[in-house]
Design a protein around this motif. Structure first.
Motif, PDB file in Angstrom:
ATOM      1  N   TRP A  34       0.826  -1.207   0.000  1.00 37.13           N
ATOM      2  CA  TRP A  34       0.000   0.000   0.000  1.00 37.13           C
ATOM      3  C   TRP A  34       0.863   1.262   0.000  1.00 37.13           C
ATOM      4  CZ3 TRP A  34      -3.469  -2.026   4.520  1.00 37.13           C
ATOM      5  CH2 TRP A  34      -4.347  -3.005   4.044  1.00 37.13           C
ATOM      6  N   LEU A  35       1.980   1.238   0.737  1.00 33.85           N
ATOM      7  CA  LEU A  35       2.903   2.378   0.723  1.00 33.85           C
ATOM      8  C   LEU A  35       3.405   2.622  -0.701  1.00 33.85           C
ATOM      9  CD1 LEU A  35       5.164   1.558   3.828  1.00 33.85           C
ATOM     10  CD2 LEU A  35       3.357   3.285   3.728  1.00 33.85           C
ATOM     11  N   GLU A  36       3.824   1.531  -1.344  1.00 31.44           N
ATOM     12  CA  GLU A  36       4.359   1.644  -2.701  1.00 31.44           C
ATOM     13  C   GLU A  36       3.299   2.172  -3.667  1.00 31.44           C
ATOM     14  OE1 GLU A  36       6.777  -1.038  -5.915  1.00 31.44           O
ATOM     15  OE2 GLU A  36       5.255  -2.040  -4.704  1.00 31.44           O
ATOM     16  N   ARG A  37       2.089   1.621  -3.568  1.00 32.74           N
ATOM     17  CA  ARG A  37       1.020   2.054  -4.474  1.00 32.74           C
ATOM     18  C   ARG A  37       0.710   3.542  -4.286  1.00 32.74           C
ATOM     19  NH1 ARG A  37      -4.760  -0.573  -4.081  1.00 32.74           N
ATOM     20  NH2 ARG A  37      -3.590  -1.780  -2.565  1.00 32.74           N
ATOM     21  N   CYS A  38       0.673   3.990  -3.043  1.00 32.45           N
ATOM     22  CA  CYS A  38       0.385   5.394  -2.755  1.00 32.45           C
ATOM     23  C   CYS A  38       1.491   6.304  -3.289  1.00 32.45           C
ATOM     24  CB  CYS A  38       0.188   5.573  -1.252  1.00 32.45           C
ATOM     25  SG  CYS A  38      -0.416   7.199  -0.770  1.00 32.45           S
ATOM     26  N   ALA A  39       2.740   5.910  -3.082  1.00 32.14           N
ATOM     27  CA  ALA A  39       3.872   6.714  -3.575  1.00 32.14           C
ATOM     28  C   ALA A  39       3.853   6.795  -5.101  1.00 32.14           C
ATOM     29  CB  ALA A  39       5.195   6.122  -3.088  1.00 32.14           C
ATOM     30  N   TRP A  40       3.626   5.661  -5.764  1.00 37.49           N
ATOM     31  CA  TRP A  40       3.564   5.658  -7.231  1.00 37.49           C
ATOM     32  C   TRP A  40       2.421   6.535  -7.725  1.00 37.49           C
ATOM     33  CZ3 TRP A  40       6.795   4.949 -10.864  1.00 37.49           C
ATOM     34  CH2 TRP A  40       7.817   4.004 -10.766  1.00 37.49           C
ATOM     35  N   GLN A  41       1.262   6.414  -7.092  1.00 39.96           N
ATOM     36  CA  GLN A  41       0.112   7.212  -7.507  1.00 39.96           C
ATOM     37  C   GLN A  41       0.421   8.708  -7.364  1.00 39.96           C
ATOM     38  OE1 GLN A  41      -3.602   7.781  -5.137  1.00 39.96           O
ATOM     39  NE2 GLN A  41      -4.451   6.362  -6.656  1.00 39.96           N
ATOM     40  N   HIS A  42       1.068   9.075  -6.265  1.00 42.11           N
ATOM     41  CA  HIS A  42       1.410  10.474  -6.053  1.00 42.11           C
ATOM     42  C   HIS A  42       2.408  10.954  -7.108  1.00 42.11           C
ATOM     43  CE1 HIS A  42       3.259  13.847  -3.454  1.00 42.11           C
ATOM     44  NE2 HIS A  42       2.192  14.309  -4.063  1.00 42.11           N
ATOM     45  N   SER A  43       3.472  10.185  -7.320  1.00 47.58           N
ATOM     46  CA  SER A  43       4.465  10.571  -8.336  1.00 47.58           C
ATOM     47  C   SER A  43       3.819  10.703  -9.712  1.00 47.58           C
ATOM     48  CB  SER A  43       5.603   9.547  -8.397  1.00 47.58           C
ATOM     49  OG  SER A  43       6.384   9.631  -7.237  1.00 47.58           O
ATOM     50  N   SER A  44       2.962   9.743 -10.062  1.00 42.61           N
ATOM     51  CA  SER A  44       2.278   9.792 -11.364  1.00 42.61           C
ATOM     52  C   SER A  44       1.381  11.015 -11.474  1.00 42.61           C
ATOM     53  CB  SER A  44       1.453   8.528 -11.587  1.00 42.61           C
ATOM     54  OG  SER A  44       2.302   7.411 -11.714  1.00 42.61           O
ATOM     55  N   SER A  45       0.696  11.365 -10.384  1.00 47.32           N
ATOM     56  CA  SER A  45      -0.187  12.542 -10.403  1.00 47.32           C
ATOM     57  C   SER A  45       0.608  13.832 -10.602  1.00 47.32           C
ATOM     58  CB  SER A  45      -1.017  12.625  -9.122  1.00 47.32           C
ATOM     59  OG  SER A  45      -0.255  13.094  -8.021  1.00 47.32           O
ATOM     60  N   LEU A  46       1.876  13.807 -10.195  1.00 49.48           N
ATOM     61  CA  LEU A  46       2.747  14.968 -10.388  1.00 49.48           C
ATOM     62  C   LEU A  46       3.353  14.996 -11.796  1.00 49.48           C
ATOM     63  CD1 LEU A  46       4.634  14.882  -6.966  1.00 49.48           C
ATOM     64  CD2 LEU A  46       2.888  16.544  -7.665  1.00 49.48           C
ATOM     65  N   GLY A  47       3.265  13.869 -12.512  1.00 48.34           N
ATOM     66  CA  GLY A  47       3.793  13.804 -13.873  1.00 48.34           C
ATOM     67  C   GLY A  47       5.024  12.931 -14.034  1.00 48.34           C
ATOM     68  N   LEU A  48       5.368  12.159 -13.006  1.00 47.46           N
ATOM     69  CA  LEU A  48       6.523  11.257 -13.094  1.00 47.46           C
ATOM     70  C   LEU A  48       6.087   9.828 -12.789  1.00 47.46           C
ATOM     71  CD1 LEU A  48       9.376  13.335 -11.426  1.00 47.46           C
ATOM     72  CD2 LEU A  48       9.188  12.687 -13.829  1.00 47.46           C
ATOM     73  N   GLY A  49       5.617   9.153 -13.826  1.00 41.50           N
ATOM     74  CA  GLY A  49       5.220   7.760 -13.698  1.00 41.50           C
ATOM     75  C   GLY A  49       6.303   6.853 -14.246  1.00 41.50           C
ATOM     76  N   VAL A  50       5.986   5.581 -14.362  1.00 35.21           N
ATOM     77  CA  VAL A  50       6.940   4.575 -14.829  1.00 35.21           C
ATOM     78  C   VAL A  50       7.475   4.918 -16.228  1.00 35.21           C
ATOM     79  CG1 VAL A  50       7.227   2.140 -15.436  1.00 35.21           C
ATOM     80  CG2 VAL A  50       5.937   2.763 -13.408  1.00 35.21           C
ATOM     81  N   GLU A  51       6.599   5.336 -17.136  1.00 36.77           N
ATOM     82  CA  GLU A  51       7.049   5.660 -18.500  1.00 36.77           C
ATOM     83  C   GLU A  51       8.069   6.790 -18.506  1.00 36.77           C
ATOM     84  OE1 GLU A  51       4.169   6.019 -21.627  1.00 36.77           O
ATOM     85  OE2 GLU A  51       2.900   4.466 -20.722  1.00 36.77           O
ATOM     86  N   GLU A  52       7.810   7.823 -17.717  1.00 34.91           N
ATOM     87  CA  GLU A  52       8.748   8.950 -17.642  1.00 34.91           C
ATOM     88  C   GLU A  52      10.072   8.502 -17.046  1.00 34.91           C
ATOM     89  OE1 GLU A  52       4.758  10.447 -18.208  1.00 34.91           O
ATOM     90  OE2 GLU A  52       5.513   9.161 -16.600  1.00 34.91           O
ATOM     91  N   TYR A  53      10.015   7.670 -16.013  1.00 32.71           N
ATOM     92  CA  TYR A  53      11.237   7.149 -15.405  1.00 32.71           C
ATOM     93  C   TYR A  53      12.068   6.399 -16.445  1.00 32.71           C
ATOM     94  CZ  TYR A  53      10.146   7.983 -10.388  1.00 32.71           C
ATOM     95  OH  TYR A  53       9.924   8.534  -9.159  1.00 32.71           O
ATOM     96  N   ARG A  54      11.403   5.565 -17.226  1.00 35.50           N
ATOM     97  CA  ARG A  54      12.134   4.784 -18.238  1.00 35.50           C
ATOM     98  C   ARG A  54      12.750   5.688 -19.306  1.00 35.50           C
ATOM     99  NH1 ARG A  54       7.666   0.180 -18.397  1.00 35.50           N
ATOM    100  NH2 ARG A  54       8.489  -1.123 -16.731  1.00 35.50           N
ATOM    101  N   LYS A  55      11.988   6.667 -19.768  1.00 36.91           N
ATOM    102  CA  LYS A  55      12.511   7.596 -20.797  1.00 36.91           C
ATOM    103  C   LYS A  55      13.717   8.376 -20.282  1.00 36.91           C
ATOM    104  CE  LYS A  55       8.088   8.364 -23.075  1.00 36.91           C
ATOM    105  NZ  LYS A  55       6.967   9.308 -23.218  1.00 36.91           N
ATOM    106  N   LEU A  56      13.674   8.751 -19.017  1.00 36.02           N
ATOM    107  CA  LEU A  56      14.757   9.531 -18.420  1.00 36.02           C
ATOM    108  C   LEU A  56      15.917   8.662 -17.929  1.00 36.02           C
ATOM    109  CD1 LEU A  56      12.483  11.921 -16.348  1.00 36.02           C
ATOM    110  CD2 LEU A  56      13.938  12.609 -18.272  1.00 36.02           C
ATOM    111  N   ASP A  57      15.705   7.344 -17.894  1.00 34.21           N
ATOM    112  CA  ASP A  57      16.682   6.401 -17.343  1.00 34.21           C
ATOM    113  C   ASP A  57      17.032   6.761 -15.894  1.00 34.21           C
ATOM    114  OD1 ASP A  57      18.241   4.074 -17.387  1.00 34.21           O
ATOM    115  OD2 ASP A  57      20.035   5.178 -18.029  1.00 34.21           O
ATOM    116  N   ARG A  58      16.045   7.260 -15.174  1.00 26.99           N
ATOM    117  CA  ARG A  58      16.188   7.609 -13.757  1.00 26.99           C
ATOM    118  C   ARG A  58      14.929   7.175 -13.027  1.00 26.99           C
ATOM    119  NH1 ARG A  58      20.298   8.805 -15.659  1.00 26.99           N
ATOM    120  NH2 ARG A  58      21.759  10.463 -15.153  1.00 26.99           N
TER     121      ARG A  58
END
Length: 153
Positions: A34-58
């Motif tokens: 649940w911690l992980e899901r909440c953190a991911w949801q928050h990051s994605s809502s700010l505009g940094l989801g998994v796809e952005e992480y992969r594109k940036l290699d960060r």
């Protein structure tokens, strides 16, 4: 809910039968999910989801969890997980505070802090945050982060 800090990002959770362990309450490992899901949801809502992480290699990867399990959750409980970014060095590390509350009585069931470190996805090695991380995660910083204070019941 009586949140530890103002303006949380929240995730609604219903405790499912598969979350329950042999003692009849939500298993501690489920809370980590649940911690992980909440953190991911928050990051994605700010505009940094998994796809952005992969594109940036960060990516921001978990370095340390500190969890205080304060009370149990049971099947069918309606919960709300809240998170705030409470500190960061704008280079490698960022810390989130989490609070999990039960809707029916407002009880805080868990408090946690997770420290993340920025990594290069392709190598898994620590790397400095790219400028876009600094720009985007600044929007998610708790207004209370300046003081570093987290109020508790």
């Amino acid at each position: 809910m009586k949140w530890d800090l103002d303006n949380p990002h929240t995730l609604e959770i219903t405790v499912q039968p598969e979350d329950i362990d042999g003692l009849g309450h939500a298993n501690n490992i489920v809370y980590v999910g649940w911690l992980e899901r909440c953190a991911w949801q928050h990051s994605s809502s700010l505009g940094l989801g998994v796809e952005e992480y992969r594109k940036l290699d960060r990516a921001m990867a978990v370095f340390r969890h500190e969890i205080d399990y304060l009370s149990a959750a049971y099947e069918g409980d309606q919960l709300v997980m809240a998170t705030w970014i409470i500190s960061w060095d704008k280079k490698l590390r960022m810390t989130r505070h989490f609070q999990l509350c039960r809707k029916s009585d407002g009880a805080t069931l868990l408090r946690a802090r997770t420290t993340f470190v920025c990594i290069e996805v392709s190598t898994g090695k620590p790397k400095r945050m790219p400028p876009i991380f600094i720009e985007v995660y600044a929007k998610g910083m708790s207004a209370d982060a300046e003081t570093g204070e987290v109020t508790r019941d």
